[in-house]
Design a protein around this motif. Structure first.
Motif, PDB file in Angstrom:
ATOM      1  N   ILE A  90       0.842  -0.577   0.123  1.00 49.60           N
ATOM      2  CA  ILE A  90      -0.074  -0.118   0.080  1.00 49.60           C
ATOM      3  C   ILE A  90       1.172   1.029   0.154  1.00 49.60           C
ATOM      4  CG2 ILE A  90      -1.696   1.434   0.941  1.00 49.60           C
ATOM      5  CD1 ILE A  90      -2.305  -1.303   2.588  1.00 49.60           C
ATOM      6  N   TYR A  92       0.584   5.300   0.827  1.00 51.69           N
ATOM      7  CA  TYR A  92      -0.336   6.431   0.568  1.00 51.69           C
ATOM      8  C   TYR A  92       0.511   7.524   0.989  1.00 51.69           C
ATOM      9  CZ  TYR A  92      -3.670   8.116   4.163  1.00 51.69           C
ATOM     10  OH  TYR A  92      -5.181   8.719   4.329  1.00 51.69           O
ATOM     11  N   ILE A 324      -7.157   1.899   7.406  1.00 54.68           N
ATOM     12  CA  ILE A 324      -6.550   1.049   6.580  1.00 54.68           C
ATOM     13  C   ILE A 324      -5.601  -0.032   7.572  1.00 54.68           C
ATOM     14  CG2 ILE A 324      -4.486   0.726   4.512  1.00 54.68           C
ATOM     15  CD1 ILE A 324      -5.192   3.796   4.271  1.00 54.68           C
ATOM     16  N   TRP A 329      -7.315  -2.661   3.709  1.00 59.50           N
ATOM     17  CA  TRP A 329      -7.472  -1.429   2.516  1.00 59.50           C
ATOM     18  C   TRP A 329      -8.626  -1.522   2.232  1.00 59.50           C
ATOM     19  CZ3 TRP A 329      -8.140  -2.140  -2.823  1.00 59.50           C
ATOM     20  CH2 TRP A 329      -7.800  -3.088  -2.721  1.00 59.50           C
TER      21      TRP A 329
END
Length: 371
Positions: A90, A92, A324, A329
């Motif tokens: 992930i 971000y 998250i 997520w």
């Protein structure tokens, strides 16, 4: 979840993805937070502050990218960082993908889950993760423009507020959203002669009511835009198409109508810029001149006021980071459609239409990622 924050490597980028206070919020919930040594130096947060908050300090960005399930950053990963991303990780951060095909190709190839701060929406509309940086950039645009107007920097030698007996500078703000509103506030406060252009009648009404005649509002059609630019000493480009490339509103031909030494500040440069003659610059070398007009096009303006910017950013990014980390997520996005709007890339696919359209690439609906 293992969450990692590397040191930002973009030119003169001093912000950091997580403050020590944000790290504490994650670690008290049982998450592991890895922070690259020195990552917080730009905001006055030394490694010991992060250790006290429960983080583990690691020696390099490779240590962060190699172990983290989610990487929390400020600016888009540079090429050296993108090479360290891996399948399913992930990311971000602010990404601004529409004008950056190289970044898009690398994120697609890496197979990451890329969540862009700038397209996450809010319960009451707007883009709450973009808003604080837009506020900072709007206010800084006037500071930057005022400096660029000085003769020593190639400008006309005009003081924004003038002095008794000498007219103030004329400032044309293109766009009445968050950036434009904050730019206008600063310019009006300094005593400049300010005009704000927008195409939304509701925006024009709101801005007009706020300034009560201290700033003029004009509908942004071709005639008004051309006239405002030609008369201006300072033009602020503050337009935004969420996730998409900025339209080129000020053409090179318009520069010929401006007085030599006038200044353009393109706050939309992260999305490709709204002036035809714009190209991204850095804090190290912020301006250049085209046809006697000074251009300021720094892509990470808020990085210059890193402490203010980082804390303002963490106030709005941390709640989603916690979701998250707690839920994963996919489940976090199923429960919160506003966070889901931030999904730009997933498993080798573009999941944000404006990005796909800007680059002429295939679009896969976000719902496919959440199925």
């Amino acid at each position: 979840m293992i969450i990692g924050t590397p040191r930002e490597v973009k030119n003169h980028e001093h912000r950091v993805g997580l403050t020590p206070e944000s790290v504490r919020e994650l670690t008290v919930r049982g998450h592991i937070v890895l922070v690259e040594s020195g990552a917080g130096a730009g905001i006055g947060a030394v490694d010991d502050h992060y250790v006290a908050a429960g983080a583990k300090i690691v020696a390099s960005a490779a240590d962060v990218y190699g172990a983290a399930d989610m990487v929390v950053k400020v600016k888009e990963p540079q090429a050296s960082e993108r090479a360290m991303l891996r399948q399913g990780q992930i990311l971000y951060a602010y990404l601004h993908l529409a004008p950056d095909p190289d970044q898009v190709r690398d994120l697609l190839a890496a197979g990451v889950v890329a969540i862009a701060y700038e397209t996450v929406t809010g319960e009451h509309g707007g883009l709450p993760l973009l808003k604080p940086m837009s506020q900072v950039a709007g206010r800084m645009s006037i500071q930057a423009g005022a400096t660029a107007l000085q003769k020593v920097h190639g400008g006309r030698g005009v003081l924004l507020g003038g002095v008794p007996g000498v007219a103030p500078a004329k400032v044309c703000v293109i766009g009445g959203g968050v950036v434009g509103f904050n730019a206008a506030q600063m310019a009006v406060g300094l005593g400049a002669d300010v005009s704000i252009l927008d195409r939304d009648p509701d925006v024009l009404e709101r801005v007009a009511n706020h300034f009560e005649g201290r700033a003029k509002t004009r509908f942004s059609d071709q005639a008004n835009l051309a006239e405002c630019v030609a008369e201006a000493d300072l033009v602020i480009g503050a337009v935004l198409i969420p996730g998409g490339a900025a339209p080129k509103l000020v053409t090179r031909a318009m520069l010929k109508t401006m007085r030599a030494g006038s200044v353009l500040v393109d706050v939309a440069i992260d999305q490709g810029g709204c002036f035809e003659t714009s190209h991204a610059t850095t804090h190290a070398d912020p301006t250049y001149i085209v046809d006697d007009i000074v251009h300021y096009c720094v892509g990470n303006m808020p990085g210059a006021v890193a402490r203010t910017s980082t804390y303002a950013l963490n106030n709005v990014t941390l709640p989603h980071a916690l979701r998250i980390a707690e839920l994963g997520w996919q489940e976090a996005m199923r429960r919160n459609s506003h966070l889901a709007d931030g999904l730009n890339v997933w498993n080798g696919h573009i999941t944000y239409r404006a990005v796909a359209d800007a680059l002429g690439m295939e679009y896969v609906p976000m719902e496919s990622a959440l199925a």
